[in-house]
Design a protein around this motif. Structure first.
Motif, PDB file in Angstrom:
ATOM      1  N   SER A 187       0.852  -1.201   0.000  1.00 12.72           N
ATOM      2  CA  SER A 187       0.000   0.000   0.000  1.00 12.72           C
ATOM      3  C   SER A 187       0.882   1.245   0.000  1.00 12.72           C
ATOM      4  CB  SER A 187      -0.885  -0.024   1.261  1.00 12.72           C
ATOM      5  OG  SER A 187      -1.658   1.157   1.381  1.00 12.72           O
ATOM      6  N   ILE A 245       3.031   4.439   0.526  1.00 18.57           N
ATOM      7  CA  ILE A 245       4.419   4.844   0.282  1.00 18.57           C
ATOM      8  C   ILE A 245       5.280   3.637  -0.105  1.00 18.57           C
ATOM      9  CG2 ILE A 245       6.492   5.722   1.435  1.00 18.57           C
ATOM     10  CD1 ILE A 245       4.632   7.599   3.056  1.00 18.57           C
ATOM     11  N   ASP A 275       4.565  -7.808   3.160  1.00 17.31           N
ATOM     12  CA  ASP A 275       3.421  -7.177   3.842  1.00 17.31           C
ATOM     13  C   ASP A 275       2.676  -8.270   4.606  1.00 17.31           C
ATOM     14  OD1 ASP A 275       1.002  -5.453   4.359  1.00 17.31           O
ATOM     15  OD2 ASP A 275       1.998  -4.152   2.923  1.00 17.31           O
ATOM     16  N   ASP A 303       4.944 -10.397   8.763  1.00 15.79           N
ATOM     17  CA  ASP A 303       4.526  -9.492   9.841  1.00 15.79           C
ATOM     18  C   ASP A 303       5.823  -9.031  10.496  1.00 15.79           C
ATOM     19  OD1 ASP A 303       3.877  -8.330  12.261  1.00 15.79           O
ATOM     20  OD2 ASP A 303       2.310  -9.782  12.745  1.00 15.79           O
ATOM     21  N   ASN A 363       9.601   0.050   6.157  1.00 19.00           N
ATOM     22  CA  ASN A 363       8.557   1.065   5.916  1.00 19.00           C
ATOM     23  C   ASN A 363       7.218   0.745   6.572  1.00 19.00           C
ATOM     24  OD1 ASN A 363       7.027   3.130   4.054  1.00 19.00           O
ATOM     25  ND2 ASN A 363       6.070   1.144   3.644  1.00 19.00           N
ATOM     26  N   TYR A 392       3.421   7.241  18.284  1.00 19.41           N
ATOM     27  CA  TYR A 392       4.018   7.388  16.952  1.00 19.41           C
ATOM     28  C   TYR A 392       5.263   8.277  17.012  1.00 19.41           C
ATOM     29  CZ  TYR A 392       3.925   8.189  11.830  1.00 19.41           C
ATOM     30  OH  TYR A 392       4.223   8.260  10.482  1.00 19.41           O
ATOM     31  N   VAL A 440       1.385  12.624   3.707  1.00 22.88           N
ATOM     32  CA  VAL A 440       1.179  12.060   2.375  1.00 22.88           C
ATOM     33  C   VAL A 440      -0.215  11.435   2.379  1.00 22.88           C
ATOM     34  CG1 VAL A 440       2.059  10.410   0.676  1.00 22.88           C
ATOM     35  CG2 VAL A 440       3.664  11.470   2.304  1.00 22.88           C
ATOM     36  N   THR A 463      -2.303   8.846   2.068  1.00 21.00           N
ATOM     37  CA  THR A 463      -2.380   7.388   1.936  1.00 21.00           C
ATOM     38  C   THR A 463      -3.497   6.931   2.879  1.00 21.00           C
ATOM     39  OG1 THR A 463      -0.900   6.973   3.779  1.00 21.00           O
ATOM     40  CG2 THR A 463       0.148   7.269   1.625  1.00 21.00           C
TER      41      THR A 463
HETATM   42  P1  NAD Z   1      -0.363   2.614   4.421  1.00 20.81           P
HETATM   43  O1  NAD Z   1      -1.394   2.307   5.461  1.00 20.81           O
HETATM   44  O2  NAD Z   1      -0.810   3.047   3.069  1.00 20.81           O
HETATM   45  O3  NAD Z   1       0.618   1.372   4.249  1.00 20.81           O
HETATM   46  C1  NAD Z   1       1.168   0.695   5.338  1.00 20.81           C
HETATM   47  C2  NAD Z   1       1.429  -0.757   4.940  1.00 20.81           C
HETATM   48  O4  NAD Z   1       2.071  -1.400   6.062  1.00 20.81           O
HETATM   49  C3  NAD Z   1       0.137  -1.544   4.653  1.00 20.81           C
HETATM   50  O5  NAD Z   1       0.271  -2.254   3.426  1.00 20.81           O
HETATM   51  C4  NAD Z   1       0.016  -2.484   5.842  1.00 20.81           C
HETATM   52  O6  NAD Z   1      -0.606  -3.736   5.535  1.00 20.81           O
HETATM   53  C5  NAD Z   1       1.486  -2.689   6.211  1.00 20.81           C
HETATM   54  N1  NAD Z   1       1.657  -3.169   7.585  1.00 20.81           N
HETATM   55  C6  NAD Z   1       1.026  -2.731   8.710  1.00 20.81           C
HETATM   56  N2  NAD Z   1       1.413  -3.458   9.769  1.00 20.81           N
HETATM   57  C7  NAD Z   1       2.322  -4.365   9.311  1.00 20.81           C
HETATM   58  C8  NAD Z   1       3.084  -5.388   9.926  1.00 20.81           C
HETATM   59  N3  NAD Z   1       2.983  -5.656  11.233  1.00 20.81           N
HETATM   60  N4  NAD Z   1       3.920  -6.113   9.151  1.00 20.81           N
HETATM   61  C9  NAD Z   1       4.019  -5.869   7.816  1.00 20.81           C
HETATM   62  N5  NAD Z   1       3.308  -4.933   7.181  1.00 20.81           N
HETATM   63  C10 NAD Z   1       2.469  -4.194   7.923  1.00 20.81           C
HETATM   64  O7  NAD Z   1       0.567   3.716   5.102  1.00 20.81           O
HETATM   65  P2  NAD Z   1       1.691   4.701   4.504  1.00 20.81           P
HETATM   66  O8  NAD Z   1       1.188   6.081   4.690  1.00 20.81           O
HETATM   67  O9  NAD Z   1       2.137   4.258   3.163  1.00 20.81           O
HETATM   68  O10 NAD Z   1       2.848   4.493   5.587  1.00 20.81           O
HETATM   69  C11 NAD Z   1       4.069   3.835   5.301  1.00 20.81           C
HETATM   70  C12 NAD Z   1       5.141   4.349   6.250  1.00 20.81           C
HETATM   71  O11 NAD Z   1       5.326   5.759   6.032  1.00 20.81           O
HETATM   72  C13 NAD Z   1       4.799   4.200   7.730  1.00 20.81           C
HETATM   73  O12 NAD Z   1       5.971   3.823   8.456  1.00 20.81           O
HETATM   74  C14 NAD Z   1       4.373   5.596   8.137  1.00 20.81           C
HETATM   75  O13 NAD Z   1       4.563   5.838   9.511  1.00 20.81           O
HETATM   76  C15 NAD Z   1       5.307   6.425   7.276  1.00 20.81           C
HETATM   77  N6  NAD Z   1       4.869   7.799   7.062  1.00 20.81           N
HETATM   78  C16 NAD Z   1       3.676   8.071   6.478  1.00 20.81           C
HETATM   79  C17 NAD Z   1       3.316   9.396   6.291  1.00 20.81           C
HETATM   80  C18 NAD Z   1       2.018   9.761   5.657  1.00 20.81           C
HETATM   81  O14 NAD Z   1       1.644  10.942   5.737  1.00 20.81           O
HETATM   82  N7  NAD Z   1       1.313   8.870   5.015  1.00 20.81           N
HETATM   83  C19 NAD Z   1       4.162  10.434   6.709  1.00 20.81           C
HETATM   84  C20 NAD Z   1       5.378  10.107   7.309  1.00 20.81           C
HETATM   85  C21 NAD Z   1       5.721   8.790   7.472  1.00 20.81           C
END
Ligand code: NAD
Length: 260
Positions: free
Chosen positions: A16, A18, A37, A63, A90, A155, A188, A190
């Motif tokens: 999913s 990022i 994932d 996981d 990530n 967080y 971002v 998402t």
């Molecule tokens: P997202 O929800 O779109 O994707 C997260 C993915 O992680 C999902 O596919 C989910 O199934 C997977 N996941 C969750 N728990 C898991 C586990 N225990 N083992 C394996 N996979 C697991 O979120 P995103 O926004 O793409 O976030 C990705 C990263 O970017 C995260 O670390 C988040 O903290 C970081 N981030 C996001 C933002 C933002 O604004 N979206 C900003 C800064 C940092």
């Protein structure tokens, strides 16, 4: 462009948001991708998108809080692709509450996934990188690795701690040719962010529009969201950088929300 020709990259949370975009851009740059994932439908979709664009990828169930699964999937990826050059740690989730209402189990869940997951995937990856004398560790931090926001005790704590892990790995990895850096995105759009807009509106007693305009984008230079493409471009750059000149750093990709 083949900046990452034959670079084998393992990306967690690549089903999913990022992580998916990073995987797609790394594949476009010539990388061979291990898509990890817990959501295997999401992982399969990412693999399909990469293959349809002519790239190479395979899905692995992982996981990041389960040490056996992390080790098993990492070893399986190395067996499939023959080596491991890049780890993108990530995978992540978000849970927001004021601390007085924050269940300890939910605090621990955030720490386990973000920090525990980064630790376990690093440990599994360097086992393959150290004998090769090369590798790039890329951690997904956040602006919240440097700043704090209300409701995000878990967080913010986890994302600050990732800086410590990454800096330690820069020092431990150097003599093995392994670099370690953190990407710190601003907001971002998402699924992770879409979910927190109504939650923050409820907890802060403001409208969803105010959450976006003031809480999420209020401190940027232009009121713009960071995009998955912006973050993926930075990840490709870090994966392709060749020497230890660039290690132990964090890179803020946030429309100037934070300047360091
Ligand atoms: P997202 O929800 O779109 O994707 C997260 C993915 O992680 C999902 O596919 C989910 O199934 C997977 N996941 C969750 N728990 C898991 C586990 N225990 N083992 C394996 N996979 C697991 O979120 P995103 O926004 O793409 O976030 C990705 C990263 O970017 C995260 O670390 C988040 O903290 C970081 N981030 C996001 C933002 C933002 O604004 N979206 C900003 C800064 C940092």
């Amino acid at each position: 462009m083949a900046k990452l020709k034959d670079n084998v990259a393992l990306v967690t949370g690549a089903g999913s948001g990022i992580g998916r975009e990073i995987a797609i851009e790394m594949a476009k740059a010539g990388g061979r991708l291990a898509i990890c994932d817990i959501d295997m439908d999401g992982a399969a979709q990412t693999v399909k998108m990469i293959e349809e664009a002519g790239g190479e990828a395979a899905p692995f169930e992982m996981d990041v809080t389960n040490e056996d699964q992390v080790n098993g999937a990492t070893d399986a990826a190395v067996e499939r692709f023959g080596r491991l050059d890049t780890l993108v740690s990530n995978a992540g989730v978000q849970i927001v509450h004021p601390i007085e209402d924050f269940p300890y189990a939910e605090f621990r869940k955030i720490i386990d996934i973000h920090l525990g997951g980064a630790f376990l995937t690093t440990k599994a990856a360097v086992k393959h990188m150290y004998p090769q004398k090369s590798g790039s560790l890329i951690y997904m931090g956040s602006v919240h690795s440097h700043e704090a926001s209300p409701l995000k005790a878990a967080y913010v704590s986890a994302k600050h701690a990732i800086l410590g892990l990454a800096r330690t790995m820069a020092k431990e990895g150097a003599k093995h040719g392994v670099r370690s850096n953190v990407i710190c995105p601003g907001f971002v759009r998402t699924p992770l962010v879409d979910k927190q807009i109504p939650e923050q509106a409820r907890d802060l007693g403001i409208t969803e529009e105010e959450v976006v305009k003031n809480v999420m984008l209020g401190a940027t230079v232009d009121g713009e969201f960071t995009t998955v493409q912006d973050v993926a471009d930075m990840a490709v750059f870090l994966a392709g950088f060749d020497t230890n000149a660039l290690t132990g750093q964090s890179f803020l990709v946030s429309h100037g929300w934070v300047m360091k």
